[in-house]
Scaffold this active site. Structure first.
Site, PDB file in Angstrom:
ATOM      1  N   LYS A  12       0.906  -1.224  -0.001  1.00  0.00           N
ATOM      2  CA  LYS A  12       0.015   0.208  -0.073  1.00  0.00           C
ATOM      3  C   LYS A  12       0.990   1.275  -0.060  1.00  0.00           C
ATOM      4  O   LYS A  12       2.123   1.248   0.310  1.00  0.00           O
ATOM      5  CB  LYS A  12      -0.911   0.140   1.466  1.00  0.00           C
ATOM      6  N   TYR A  52     -12.404  -2.246  -3.287  1.00  0.00           N
ATOM      7  CA  TYR A  52     -13.119  -2.493  -1.906  1.00  0.00           C
ATOM      8  C   TYR A  52     -14.638  -2.334  -1.989  1.00  0.00           C
ATOM      9  O   TYR A  52     -15.116  -2.017  -0.764  1.00  0.00           O
ATOM     10  CB  TYR A  52     -12.547  -1.217  -1.338  1.00  0.00           C
ATOM     11  N   ASN A 115      -1.724   0.287   7.030  1.00  0.00           N
ATOM     12  CA  ASN A 115      -1.227  -1.157   7.484  1.00  0.00           C
ATOM     13  C   ASN A 115      -0.281  -1.851   6.476  1.00  0.00           C
ATOM     14  O   ASN A 115      -0.368  -2.975   6.628  1.00  0.00           O
ATOM     15  CB  ASN A 115      -2.252  -1.732   7.949  1.00  0.00           C
ATOM     16  N   HIS A 118      -2.157  -5.092   1.560  1.00  0.00           N
ATOM     17  CA  HIS A 118      -3.491  -5.869   1.440  1.00  0.00           C
ATOM     18  C   HIS A 118      -3.238  -7.445   0.910  1.00  0.00           C
ATOM     19  O   HIS A 118      -2.167  -7.787   0.304  1.00  0.00           O
ATOM     20  CB  HIS A 118      -4.316  -5.463   0.378  1.00  0.00           C
ATOM     21  N   GLU A 129      -9.931 -10.664  -7.516  1.00  0.00           N
ATOM     22  CA  GLU A 129      -8.668  -9.478  -7.357  1.00  0.00           C
ATOM     23  C   GLU A 129      -7.777  -9.641  -8.268  1.00  0.00           C
ATOM     24  O   GLU A 129      -7.094  -8.610  -9.006  1.00  0.00           O
ATOM     25  CB  GLU A 129      -8.187  -9.639  -5.776  1.00  0.00           C
TER      26      GLU A 129
HETATM   27  P1  IDP Z   1      -7.804  -6.762   5.851  1.00  0.00           P
HETATM   28  O1  IDP Z   1      -7.007  -5.809   5.034  1.00  0.00           O
HETATM   29  O2  IDP Z   1      -6.962  -7.215   6.870  1.00  0.00           O
HETATM   30  O3  IDP Z   1      -8.530  -7.897   4.966  1.00  0.00           O
HETATM   31  P2  IDP Z   1     -10.425  -5.542   5.868  1.00  0.00           P
HETATM   32  O4  IDP Z   1     -11.557  -5.814   6.936  1.00  0.00           O
HETATM   33  O5  IDP Z   1     -10.767  -6.246   4.670  1.00  0.00           O
HETATM   34  O6  IDP Z   1      -8.910  -6.017   6.517  1.00  0.00           O
HETATM   35  O7  IDP Z   1     -10.415  -4.106   5.689  1.00  0.00           O
HETATM   36  C1  IDP Z   1      -9.874  -3.465   4.410  1.00  0.00           C
HETATM   37  C2  IDP Z   1      -8.954  -2.378   4.994  1.00  0.00           C
HETATM   38  O8  IDP Z   1      -9.779  -1.353   5.218  1.00  0.00           O
HETATM   39  C3  IDP Z   1      -7.823  -2.763   6.061  1.00  0.00           C
HETATM   40  O9  IDP Z   1      -6.703  -3.170   5.737  1.00  0.00           O
HETATM   41  C4  IDP Z   1      -7.605  -1.176   6.339  1.00  0.00           C
HETATM   42  O10 IDP Z   1      -6.810  -0.447   5.755  1.00  0.00           O
HETATM   43  C5  IDP Z   1      -8.944  -0.582   6.472  1.00  0.00           C
HETATM   44  N1  IDP Z   1      -9.859  -0.744   7.541  1.00  0.00           N
HETATM   45  C6  IDP Z   1     -10.478  -1.974   8.265  1.00  0.00           C
HETATM   46  N2  IDP Z   1     -11.017  -1.489   9.281  1.00  0.00           N
HETATM   47  C7  IDP Z   1     -10.896  -0.249   9.545  1.00  0.00           C
HETATM   48  C8  IDP Z   1     -11.223   0.746  10.688  1.00  0.00           C
HETATM   49  O11 IDP Z   1     -11.905   0.321  11.496  1.00  0.00           O
HETATM   50  N3  IDP Z   1     -10.716   1.816  10.400  1.00  0.00           N
HETATM   51  C9  IDP Z   1     -10.082   2.496   9.289  1.00  0.00           C
HETATM   52  N4  IDP Z   1      -9.579   1.623   8.506  1.00  0.00           N
HETATM   53  C10 IDP Z   1      -9.994   0.464   8.453  1.00  0.00           C
HETATM   54 MG    MG Z   2      -9.958  -7.902   3.633  1.00  0.00          MG
END
Ligand code: IDP
Ligand code: MG
Length: 136
Positions: A12, A52, A115, A118, A129
């Site tokens: 990312k 997304y 983070n 992805h 994807e």
């Molecule tokens: P993942 O990336 O671990 O699969 P997902 O639940 O699919 O997590 O969420 C996609 C992305 O959305 C996450 O990687 C993160 O960047 C963002 N995200 C998820 N939950 C939150 C939140 O509570 N606040 C802000 N961003 C979030």
């Molecule tokens: Mg996810």
């Protein structure tokens, strides 16, 4: 049961911006992933919204899509036995604060939104994807 799988990984913007892409790629390779396709691109916000789509009802959806399209990303197809799960394990928890030692998000993640990586969450979504970024 184990079988060779492919999964989609994205480095990312927060990680590309800090020039961590090579270090993160080395982490994948050292865990036995083969990087079979790879490109560095920047996507439009509308593309992030499509990618997304599953999160469109979440309160963070708009920020998430702005963020993913805010700078260059490295998109990769990773291949390994049980690649989808193995990649999720190597990535660590969504929130870097909850990620365990040795994971990419523990090492490089800044916050739940920044983070660093992805990874597809199922074999079915990996196919969708991969096709989204590498249509051929
Ligand atoms: P993942 O990336 O671990 O699969 P997902 O639940 O699919 O997590 O969420 C996609 C992305 O959305 C996450 O990687 C993160 O960047 C963002 N995200 C998820 N939950 C939150 C939140 O509570 N606040 C802000 N961003 C979030
Ligand atoms: Mg996810």
């Amino acid at each position: 049961m184990s079988s060779t799988e492919q999964t989609l990984s994205i480095i990312k913007p927060d990680a590309v911006e800090r020039n961590l892409d090579n270090e993160i790629k080395e982490m994948f390779k050292s865990k036995g992933f083969k990087i079979v396709k790879e490109k560095k691109i920047q996507i439009e916000k509308v593309e992030a919204e499509t990618f997304y789509k599953v999160h469109e009802t979440k309160p963070f959806y708009n920020d998430l899509c702005s963020y993913l399209s805010s700078g260059p990303i490295v998109v990769m197809v990773l291949e390994k036995e049980n690649a989808v799960l193995a990649n999720r394990e190597l990535m660590g928890a969504t929130n870097p604060k909850e990620a365990t030692d040795g994971t990419i998000r523990k090492k490089y993640g800044i916050s739940i939104d920044k983070n660093s990586v992805h990874g597809s969450d199922s074999v079915e979504n990996a196919k969708i994807e991969i096709n989204f970024f590498f249509k051929d």
